[in-house]
Motif scaffolding. Structure first.
Motif: not given
Length: 50
Positions: A1-18
């Motif tokens: 669960m924590e890995k999934d959340l961490s991966a989601r946060v990273d994806a959102v950060k990446e999308e935000n920068l884009k």
């Protein structure tokens, strides 16, 4: 669960920068269009009329 959340946060950060980068490009494009258009060059009209 924590890995999934961490991966989601990273994806959102990446999308935000884009999206921030795309917004900068679009903002510059709009500025260029406005500066090339006589419609938006009204800031100095009073001094020209004198």
């Amino acid at each position: 669960m924590e890995k999934d959340l961490s991966a989601r946060v990273d994806a959102v950060k990446e999308e935000n920068l884009k999206l921030k980068s795309e917004n900068q490009v679009l903002g510059q494009y709009i500025e260029n269009l406005m500066s090339a258009s006589s419609v938006f060059q009204t800031t100095d009209t009073k001094s020209k009329r004198k």
